[in-house]
Design a protein around this motif. Sequence first.
Motif, PDB file in Angstrom:
ATOM      1  N   ARG A 100     -20.024  57.107 -26.422  1.00 58.30           N
ATOM      2  CA  ARG A 100     -19.982  57.953 -27.619  1.00 58.30           C
ATOM      3  C   ARG A 100     -20.741  57.301 -28.770  1.00 58.30           C
ATOM      4  O   ARG A 100     -20.179  56.535 -29.546  1.00 58.30           O
ATOM      5  CB  ARG A 100     -18.539  58.212 -28.000  1.00 58.30           C
ATOM      6  CG  ARG A 100     -17.903  59.252 -27.067  1.00 58.30           C
ATOM      7  CD  ARG A 100     -16.454  59.347 -27.309  1.00 58.30           C
ATOM      8  NE  ARG A 100     -15.907  60.568 -26.782  1.00 58.30           N
ATOM      9  CZ  ARG A 100     -15.025  60.599 -25.780  1.00 58.30           C
ATOM     10  NH1 ARG A 100     -14.631  59.492 -25.210  1.00 58.30           N
ATOM     11  NH2 ARG A 100     -14.527  61.755 -25.391  1.00 58.30           N
ATOM     12  N   GLY A 109     -17.859  67.176 -30.044  1.00 55.21           N
ATOM     13  CA  GLY A 109     -17.192  67.113 -31.349  1.00 55.21           C
ATOM     14  C   GLY A 109     -18.023  67.611 -32.521  1.00 55.21           C
ATOM     15  O   GLY A 109     -17.477  68.015 -33.548  1.00 55.21           O
ATOM     16  N   GLY A 110     -19.374  67.594 -32.363  1.00 55.60           N
ATOM     17  CA  GLY A 110     -20.225  67.971 -33.491  1.00 55.60           C
ATOM     18  C   GLY A 110     -20.649  69.421 -33.481  1.00 55.60           C
ATOM     19  O   GLY A 110     -21.457  69.836 -34.309  1.00 55.60           O
ATOM     20  N   GLU A 170     -28.005  71.050 -28.121  1.00 58.88           N
ATOM     21  CA  GLU A 170     -26.621  71.556 -28.207  1.00 58.88           C
ATOM     22  C   GLU A 170     -26.634  73.037 -28.606  1.00 58.88           C
ATOM     23  O   GLU A 170     -25.915  73.860 -28.017  1.00 58.88           O
ATOM     24  CB  GLU A 170     -25.868  70.721 -29.262  1.00 58.88           C
ATOM     25  CG  GLU A 170     -24.395  71.043 -29.388  1.00 58.88           C
ATOM     26  CD  GLU A 170     -23.690  70.040 -30.303  1.00 58.88           C
ATOM     27  OE1 GLU A 170     -24.171  69.790 -31.441  1.00 58.88           O
ATOM     28  OE2 GLU A 170     -22.652  69.499 -29.889  1.00 58.88           O
ATOM     29  N   ARG A 191     -15.381  66.260 -41.100  1.00 62.21           N
ATOM     30  CA  ARG A 191     -15.333  67.388 -40.170  1.00 62.21           C
ATOM     31  C   ARG A 191     -14.001  68.131 -40.135  1.00 62.21           C
ATOM     32  O   ARG A 191     -13.976  69.309 -39.750  1.00 62.21           O
ATOM     33  CB  ARG A 191     -15.657  66.898 -38.757  1.00 62.21           C
ATOM     34  CG  ARG A 191     -17.117  66.602 -38.561  1.00 62.21           C
ATOM     35  CD  ARG A 191     -17.314  66.105 -37.144  1.00 62.21           C
ATOM     36  NE  ARG A 191     -18.707  65.862 -36.816  1.00 62.21           N
ATOM     37  CZ  ARG A 191     -19.091  65.340 -35.665  1.00 62.21           C
ATOM     38  NH1 ARG A 191     -18.177  65.006 -34.765  1.00 62.21           N
ATOM     39  NH2 ARG A 191     -20.373  65.155 -35.423  1.00 62.21           N
ATOM     40  N   THR A 225     -12.198  67.832 -23.115  1.00 64.40           N
ATOM     41  CA  THR A 225     -12.681  67.854 -21.725  1.00 64.40           C
ATOM     42  C   THR A 225     -11.520  67.967 -20.727  1.00 64.40           C
ATOM     43  O   THR A 225     -11.545  68.825 -19.836  1.00 64.40           O
ATOM     44  CB  THR A 225     -13.502  66.572 -21.438  1.00 64.40           C
ATOM     45  OG1 THR A 225     -14.546  66.511 -22.404  1.00 64.40           O
ATOM     46  CG2 THR A 225     -14.104  66.585 -20.049  1.00 64.40           C
ATOM     47  N   LEU A 228     -21.565  58.179 -31.617  1.00 62.24           N
ATOM     48  CA  LEU A 228     -21.090  58.349 -32.995  1.00 62.24           C
ATOM     49  C   LEU A 228     -19.700  57.751 -33.227  1.00 62.24           C
ATOM     50  O   LEU A 228     -19.132  57.906 -34.292  1.00 62.24           O
ATOM     51  CB  LEU A 228     -21.102  59.834 -33.380  1.00 62.24           C
ATOM     52  CG  LEU A 228     -22.487  60.481 -33.347  1.00 62.24           C
ATOM     53  CD1 LEU A 228     -22.424  61.948 -33.731  1.00 62.24           C
ATOM     54  CD2 LEU A 228     -23.464  59.754 -34.276  1.00 62.24           C
ATOM     55  N   THR A 276     -16.481  71.843 -25.780  1.00 59.13           N
ATOM     56  CA  THR A 276     -17.629  71.571 -26.658  1.00 59.13           C
ATOM     57  C   THR A 276     -17.705  70.075 -26.971  1.00 59.13           C
ATOM     58  O   THR A 276     -16.765  69.328 -26.705  1.00 59.13           O
ATOM     59  CB  THR A 276     -17.487  72.343 -27.984  1.00 59.13           C
ATOM     60  OG1 THR A 276     -16.349  71.835 -28.689  1.00 59.13           O
ATOM     61  CG2 THR A 276     -17.313  73.836 -27.757  1.00 59.13           C
ATOM     62  N   PHE A 289     -30.832  66.015 -29.988  1.00 61.01           N
ATOM     63  CA  PHE A 289     -29.564  66.298 -29.321  1.00 61.01           C
ATOM     64  C   PHE A 289     -28.965  67.585 -29.896  1.00 61.01           C
ATOM     65  O   PHE A 289     -28.483  68.456 -29.166  1.00 61.01           O
ATOM     66  CB  PHE A 289     -28.577  65.122 -29.499  1.00 61.01           C
ATOM     67  CG  PHE A 289     -27.185  65.449 -29.018  1.00 61.01           C
ATOM     68  CD1 PHE A 289     -26.861  65.321 -27.672  1.00 61.01           C
ATOM     69  CD2 PHE A 289     -26.223  65.936 -29.895  1.00 61.01           C
ATOM     70  CE1 PHE A 289     -25.584  65.668 -27.206  1.00 61.01           C
ATOM     71  CE2 PHE A 289     -24.950  66.287 -29.442  1.00 61.01           C
ATOM     72  CZ  PHE A 289     -24.636  66.149 -28.093  1.00 61.01           C
ATOM     73  N   ARG A 290     -29.000  67.722 -31.234  1.00 63.81           N
ATOM     74  CA  ARG A 290     -28.419  68.917 -31.878  1.00 63.81           C
ATOM     75  C   ARG A 290     -29.175  70.190 -31.491  1.00 63.81           C
ATOM     76  O   ARG A 290     -28.554  71.247 -31.351  1.00 63.81           O
ATOM     77  CB  ARG A 290     -28.401  68.754 -33.408  1.00 63.81           C
ATOM     78  CG  ARG A 290     -27.521  67.620 -33.917  1.00 63.81           C
ATOM     79  CD  ARG A 290     -26.066  67.798 -33.570  1.00 63.81           C
ATOM     80  NE  ARG A 290     -25.296  66.567 -33.801  1.00 63.81           N
ATOM     81  CZ  ARG A 290     -24.122  66.324 -33.252  1.00 63.81           C
ATOM     82  NH1 ARG A 290     -23.538  67.199 -32.440  1.00 63.81           N
ATOM     83  NH2 ARG A 290     -23.504  65.199 -33.495  1.00 63.81           N
ATOM     84  N   PHE A 340     -29.419  60.206 -27.244  1.00 65.63           N
ATOM     85  CA  PHE A 340     -29.422  59.699 -28.626  1.00 65.63           C
ATOM     86  C   PHE A 340     -30.464  58.594 -28.790  1.00 65.63           C
ATOM     87  O   PHE A 340     -31.200  58.574 -29.780  1.00 65.63           O
ATOM     88  CB  PHE A 340     -28.026  59.188 -29.024  1.00 65.63           C
ATOM     89  CG  PHE A 340     -27.139  60.255 -29.622  1.00 65.63           C
ATOM     90  CD1 PHE A 340     -26.596  61.262 -28.832  1.00 65.63           C
ATOM     91  CD2 PHE A 340     -26.836  60.265 -30.987  1.00 65.63           C
ATOM     92  CE1 PHE A 340     -25.777  62.257 -29.377  1.00 65.63           C
ATOM     93  CE2 PHE A 340     -26.026  61.248 -31.544  1.00 65.63           C
ATOM     94  CZ  PHE A 340     -25.493  62.239 -30.739  1.00 65.63           C
TER      95      PHE A 340
HETATM   96  C1  S3P Z   1     -20.427  64.183 -30.540  1.00 61.63           C
HETATM   97  C2  S3P Z   1     -19.419  64.263 -29.609  1.00 61.63           C
HETATM   98  C3  S3P Z   1     -19.628  64.027 -28.171  1.00 61.63           C
HETATM   99  C4  S3P Z   1     -21.094  64.329 -27.792  1.00 61.63           C
HETATM  100  C5  S3P Z   1     -22.025  63.565 -28.692  1.00 61.63           C
HETATM  101  C6  S3P Z   1     -21.853  63.935 -30.169  1.00 61.63           C
HETATM  102  C7  S3P Z   1     -20.106  64.384 -31.972  1.00 61.63           C
HETATM  103  O1  S3P Z   1     -18.756  64.842 -27.404  1.00 61.63           O
HETATM  104  O2  S3P Z   1     -21.360  65.704 -27.889  1.00 61.63           O
HETATM  105  O3  S3P Z   1     -21.798  62.188 -28.490  1.00 61.63           O
HETATM  106  O4  S3P Z   1     -21.016  64.631 -32.783  1.00 61.63           O
HETATM  107  O5  S3P Z   1     -18.890  64.334 -32.309  1.00 61.63           O
HETATM  108  P1  S3P Z   1     -17.155  64.578 -27.284  1.00 61.63           P
HETATM  109  O6  S3P Z   1     -16.510  65.219 -28.474  1.00 61.63           O
HETATM  110  O7  S3P Z   1     -16.797  65.244 -25.998  1.00 61.63           O
HETATM  111  O8  S3P Z   1     -16.965  63.097 -27.248  1.00 61.63           O
END
Ligand code: S3P
Length: 172
Positions: A122, A83-84, A64, A138, A18, A124, A81, A60-61, A52
Amino acid sequence: MTPPTKIALIGFMGSGKTTTAARLAPMLGTALYEMDTLIVNASGLDSIPTIFERLGEPRFRQLETSVAETLSTLREGVISTGGGVISNPLNLQHLRANGGVIIYLKASFETVSSRVGDLSTRPLFKEPARAAELYRARAPLYEAAADLVVSTDGLTEDSVAQQVHHLLRGAL
Ligand code: S3P
């Protein structure tokens, strides 16, 4: 220099996507797209943790992926993006569309743990053992998805943005 293209930053939570994107976009004179913000907007809810809690991770996915799809038509800009994003190959296809370049901000688990700050934002990263497991699972996916890799351990946010900028000059 070649005009800026479409650039997507990937990496684990806390890898600095970010802040790096926010610095890089003005350096390149282009727009910034923050996927988590776009997902929150699309959900009609107020935050990622609320998505979540109320809708669950599978929803959420989906959100995304639909945000990634809207970004597939983009010709120019810097995309930060979540992290997932690498967990669905379709997302990567959307990010790569129109010549998108994917840059992996690589950081050790120690570094990301020290950077995540407010864990409540966060979902996760709440349990360190689970976060470490996710990190291990990952890491190869980020490597495989990346066109360019920047190691950020020990670098300030400004120097990460400068490194990315420098790499892009050579790559584009
Ligand atoms: C996630 C990362 C988060 C956000 C969500 C899921 C992940 O973004 O999309 O909480 O699965 O790693 P950041 O990587 O900006 O924290």
